[in-house]
Design an enzyme around this catalytic site. Structure first.
Site, PDB file in Angstrom:
ATOM      1  N   HIS A 155       0.833  -1.219   0.000  1.00 41.65           N
ATOM      2  CA  HIS A 155       0.000   0.000   0.000  1.00 41.65           C
ATOM      3  C   HIS A 155       0.868   1.269   0.000  1.00 41.65           C
ATOM      4  O   HIS A 155       0.429   2.311   0.482  1.00 41.65           O
ATOM      5  CB  HIS A 155      -0.938   0.053   1.213  1.00 41.65           C
ATOM      6  CG  HIS A 155      -1.731  -1.201   1.427  1.00 41.65           C
ATOM      7  ND1 HIS A 155      -3.018  -1.370   0.989  1.00 41.65           N
ATOM      8  CD2 HIS A 155      -1.385  -2.373   2.035  1.00 41.65           C
ATOM      9  CE1 HIS A 155      -3.452  -2.572   1.321  1.00 41.65           C
ATOM     10  NE2 HIS A 155      -2.478  -3.214   1.952  1.00 41.65           N
ATOM     11  N   SER A 276      14.138  19.759 -18.456  1.00 40.30           N
ATOM     12  CA  SER A 276      12.938  20.552 -18.735  1.00 40.30           C
ATOM     13  C   SER A 276      13.332  21.738 -19.600  1.00 40.30           C
ATOM     14  O   SER A 276      14.419  22.294 -19.460  1.00 40.30           O
ATOM     15  CB  SER A 276      12.353  21.038 -17.406  1.00 40.30           C
ATOM     16  OG  SER A 276      11.636  22.236 -17.591  1.00 40.30           O
ATOM     17  N   LYS A 282      15.614  20.658 -13.417  1.00 37.75           N
ATOM     18  CA  LYS A 282      14.902  19.380 -13.550  1.00 37.75           C
ATOM     19  C   LYS A 282      15.732  18.281 -14.197  1.00 37.75           C
ATOM     20  O   LYS A 282      16.474  18.508 -15.150  1.00 37.75           O
ATOM     21  CB  LYS A 282      13.623  19.558 -14.378  1.00 37.75           C
ATOM     22  CG  LYS A 282      12.526  20.328 -13.701  1.00 37.75           C
ATOM     23  CD  LYS A 282      11.988  19.667 -12.431  1.00 37.75           C
ATOM     24  CE  LYS A 282      11.198  18.402 -12.691  1.00 37.75           C
ATOM     25  NZ  LYS A 282       9.888  18.655 -13.307  1.00 37.75           N
ATOM     26  N   GLU A 289       9.047   6.814 -17.505  1.00 38.13           N
ATOM     27  CA  GLU A 289       7.680   7.279 -17.765  1.00 38.13           C
ATOM     28  C   GLU A 289       7.180   6.764 -19.111  1.00 38.13           C
ATOM     29  O   GLU A 289       6.015   6.398 -19.268  1.00 38.13           O
ATOM     30  CB  GLU A 289       7.627   8.808 -17.715  1.00 38.13           C
ATOM     31  CG  GLU A 289       7.831   9.348 -16.298  1.00 38.13           C
ATOM     32  CD  GLU A 289       8.103  10.851 -16.266  1.00 38.13           C
ATOM     33  OE1 GLU A 289       7.614  11.585 -17.140  1.00 38.13           O
ATOM     34  OE2 GLU A 289       8.829  11.284 -15.346  1.00 38.13           O
TER      35      GLU A 289
END
Ligand code: ARG
Length: 459
Positions: A155, A276, A282, A289
Site C-alpha cells: 500500500h 525541462s 529538472k 515514464e
C-alpha cells in the site's frame, strides 16, 4: 489495371483505392513474402506445375527483387494494393509469363498469413532474446546490491525490511513467465498455412511438408479454413507483449517514485533522463515514464486485435488486414521498452545511505509479534499487543526500538531482555531464509538458480 479486375466494368474509386491499400504498412513483410514465394515456386516445380527453367526464372526474379529492396532500389506504385500484389507485379515485369504462373494454387489468404507467421516467429524470438538480456541485467543488479536492506512496501506504506536484491529478483521471476508466454505465442505461430488456398485447400498437389521444412515451420496446418481465418497467434503475441508492458510499467512506477527527492533511493543515469525546457534544475525519469506510458499502447494493440476478431465469421474477411499494424507497432515498441528498461537498471545509482536512513523501526513490528508467538502467545493476541505498543509509540512519539523493557512488559509479560536481539535489520531479514523469502541465503539461492537458468538459455 488490377490483377483481379477481369469481372469489373469500371475502375476502383480513388478513395476506395486509398482505403483498401495496405502497402504503407505491409511492405514490412517484403522479405517474408519473397521467401514464401520462392518456397511456393519450388513446390510448384515438384508438383509438375512449373518446368525447371520457369522455376529458375521466377526464383532469380524474386531474388533480384530482394536485392533491390535491400539496396533501397524498389519503386512501388500507387496502384500496388498490398505487398503481395507489388512483389507479383515486379516479378512479372522482370520475368514475364513465368511470373504470371506463380500464383497457381495459392491465394493471398494463405500467402498473407504465411508471411505474417514468418514475421511473428522472428519477432517473438527477438523479444525472447531481449527478455533474457533484461534478466541478465536484473541478476547483475541483484548481485551488486546484495546487502542493501530497504523498506518493503505494501500500500506504499512501510511494511517489512527486505533485501533490495529480493525486490530485483521478483522481476526475474516474472520475466521467466513472460518468456514462457512469448514461447507459447511462437509455438502457435509455427504452423505452415501455404497450401490452404483461399479457403478450401490448394487444387495442386504441392508437398506441404517440404514447404514447411524450407520455410522453417514445425508443422503444416490441419485445416485450411482455420488457417486462413485464425489470428490467434497474433492475439497471443500481443497479449504476451502487453503483459511485459504491464509488468515493466509497475517496476517503472516504483523507480519513478524512488527517484523523487522525497524518496531519493535511486538516481537515474543522465543518459536515461531528460531535462525541462523551462526549469533548469529538472532531471526527469522520462525513460521510465515512457515505459509506463507505452504499456497503454501495448494493451491497446491487444484490444484492437481482439475487437477486430470478435464476431468475425470464418474464413477470410478484409477486416483481417487490420491485424498487421497493431502487431508491427507492438513488436517495435516492446523491443524498445525491454531494452531501455535493462539499460536504466544497469546504470542506476543506489542511494544506500538514504535507504538505510529511511528504515522505520515499525518495520520490526511483525518480528516483535512473532517473538511473542515464540514465547507461547497465540498470534492474534500477539498482533493486538504489538498493535497497542505501536499505538503507544505513535502517541508518545518514541521509536519502537527505544521503548524500555519495563514499558514493553506493560504490553506483555512475555517480553524479556532477549527482545533487543530483534533490533537489527540484518536479523529481521535473515529470519526469513525460507525458500522464496528475503533472507540473504534465500536470495543467494534465487540468484544461483537464475544464473543456472540463464546459462541453459538458448539465447
Ligand atoms: N492485404 C491483405 C491482408 O492483409 C491480403 C489478403 C487479401 N485477400 C483478399 N482476399 N482480398 O489481409
Amino acid at each position: 489495371m488490377k490483377m483481379w479486375d477481369g469481372r469489373f466494368s469500371k475502375g476502383t474509386d480513388a478513395l476506395m483505392e486509398a482505403f483498401n491499400n495496405s502497402l504503407p504498412f505491409d511492405m514490412a513483410l517484403i522479405e517474408e513474402d519473397i521467401c514464401g514465394s520462392v518456397a511456393w515456386a519450388n513446390a510448384l516445380e515438384k508438383a509438375g506445375v512449373f518446368g525447371a527453367a520457369e522455376r529458375e526464372r521466377v526464383v532469380s526474379g524474386l531474388k533480384s527483387i530482394l536485392d533491390d529492396h535491400r539496396n533501397g532500389r524498389i519503386e512501388f506504385l500507387n496502384s500496388d494494393e498490398d505487398i503481395h500484389m507489388a512483389v507479383e507485379r515486379l516479378l512479372v515485369e522482370r520475368v514475364g509469363e513465368a511470373g504470371e504462373r506463380l500464383h497457381t494454387g495459392r491465394s493471398r489468404n494463405d500467402q498473407v498469413i504465411t508471411d505474417t507467421r514468418l514475421y511473428a516467429k522472428k519477432a517473438l524470438s527477438a523479444v525472447a532474446g531481449s527478455l533474457v538480456e533484461l534478466q541478465r541485467a536484473v541478476v547483475g543488479r541483484a548481485k551488486s546490491d546484495l546487502g542493501v536492506i530497504a523498506p518493503g512496501y505494501t500500500h506504499l506504506q512501510q511494511a517489512q525490511p527486505i533485501l533490495l536484491s529480493h525486490y530485483w529478483m521478483s522481476l526475474f521471476s516474472i520475466l521467466e513467465r513472460e518468456k514462457s508466454r512469448v514461447a507459447h505465442a511462437a509455438a502457435s505461430a509455427d504452423i505452415l498455412p501455404l497450401g490452404s488456398g483461399a479457403i478450401a485447400g490448394s487444387g495442386f498437389p504441392v508437398d506441404r511438408g517440404a514447404i514447411a521444412a524450407e520455410l522453417g515451420f514445425s508443422s503444416v496446418s490441419a485445416n485450411s479454413i482455420d488457417m486462413v481465418a485464425s489470428r490467434d497467434f497474433i492475439l497471443e503475441s500481443l497479449s504476451a507483449f502487453a503483459s511485459v508492458g504491464i509488468h515493466l510499467s509497475r517496476y517503472a512506477e516504483d523507480l519513478i517514485i524512488w527517484s523523487s527527492k522525497e524518496f531519493a533511493f535511486v538516481e537515474l543515469d543522465d543518459a536515461w533522463s531528460t531535462g525541462s525546457s523551462m526549469m533548469p534544475q529538472k532531471k526527469n525519469p522520462d525513460s521510465l515514464e515512457l515505459i509506463r506510458g507505452k504499456s497503454g499502447r501495448l494493451i491497446g494493440n491487444y484490444v484492437r486485435m481482439a475487437t477486430t476478431l470478435k464476431g468475425l465469421g470464418l474464413a477470410y474477411f478484409k477486416d483481417l488486414q487490420e491485424d498487421k499494424e497493431p502487431l508491427f507497432d507492438s513488436v517495435r515498441n516492446i523491443e524498445m521498452v525491454i531494452n531501455v528498461f535493462a539499460r536504466v537498471i544497469e546504470t542506476l545509482t543506489i542511494r544506500k545511505d538514504k535507504i538505510r536512513q529511511d528504515l522505520d523501526p515499525f518495520l520490526l513490528a511483525t518480528d516483535m509479534a512473532d517473538y511473542l508467538v515464540r514465547k507461547g502467545m497465540p498470534f492474534r493476541q500477539a498482533h493486538k499487543a504489538i498493535g497497542r505498543l505501536v499505538g503507544y509509540c505513535v502517541e508518545a512519539d518514541v521509536k519502537l526500538t527505544d521503548v524500555p523493557l519495563e514499558k514493553l512488559r506493560e504490553f506483555s509479560e512475555m517480553f524479556g531482555d532477549d527482545v533487543s536481539t530483534l533490533y537489527s535489520w540484518e536479523q529481521a531479514v535473515n529470519a526469513r531464509t525460507i525458500a522464496g523469502g528475503t533472507g540473504t541465503d534465500s536470495v543467494r539461492a534465487q540468484i544461483e538458480m537464475a544464473e543456472k537458468l540463464l546459462n541453459n538459455d538458448r539465447f
